[in-house]
Design an enzyme around this catalytic site. Sequence first.
Site, short mmCIF file in Angstrom:
data_model
loop_
_atom_site.label_atom_id
_atom_site.label_comp_id
_atom_site.label_asym_id
_atom_site.label_seq_id
_atom_site.Cartn_x
_atom_site.Cartn_y
_atom_site.Cartn_z
N ILE A 32 -28.55 -28.00 -20.50
CA ILE A 32 -28.95 -28.07 -21.91
C ILE A 32 -28.85 -26.71 -22.59
CG2 ILE A 32 -30.37 -30.13 -21.64
CD1 ILE A 32 -32.85 -28.26 -21.71
N HIS A 95 -28.68 -25.47 -6.61
CA HIS A 95 -27.77 -25.90 -7.67
C HIS A 95 -26.65 -24.89 -7.87
CE1 HIS A 95 -30.87 -23.45 -9.67
NE2 HIS A 95 -30.01 -23.23 -10.66
N HIS A 97 -23.71 -23.73 -10.76
CA HIS A 97 -23.21 -23.77 -12.13
C HIS A 97 -21.68 -23.79 -12.07
CE1 HIS A 97 -27.05 -22.46 -14.10
NE2 HIS A 97 -27.26 -22.00 -12.88
#
Length: 135
Positions: A32, A95, A97
């Site tokens: 986001i 995670h 990116h």
Amino acid sequence: MQEPSIFTRIINGEIPSYKVYEDDRVIAFLTIDPITPGHTLVIPKLQIISVWDLPDDLYVYTMGIVKKVASRQLEVLQPKRVGIVVDGFAVPHAHIHVLPLQDGLEAAIDGHFHLVTHEPDNTALADMAKKLYFS
């Protein structure tokens, strides 16, 4: 037992997301707070704090999905190249990116990874998720 991370809450459907890929082991969704349009996070559904602590088979599988996301970004968005960042700072859930990059954008990455403090552009995120979605 650790608290569910924001990513686990996304996986569980408690928080909406803009998915571009999902299977039984991994999910990929748009951040986001993108550095570049199409900036995607790829996460294992198993909540483990560090990517380096993932079981080997899940690490290899997750990185395979990272490659597929990057290929999709190259196909759809046609950036000069795609980069990845494994930061491990903002969210205690492994995670990666995946960032479509154009000339000069590498400098924009420095210092960008932080907690979001503003409302996302939900329309732009929904449109981008539709463009990048694959199964």
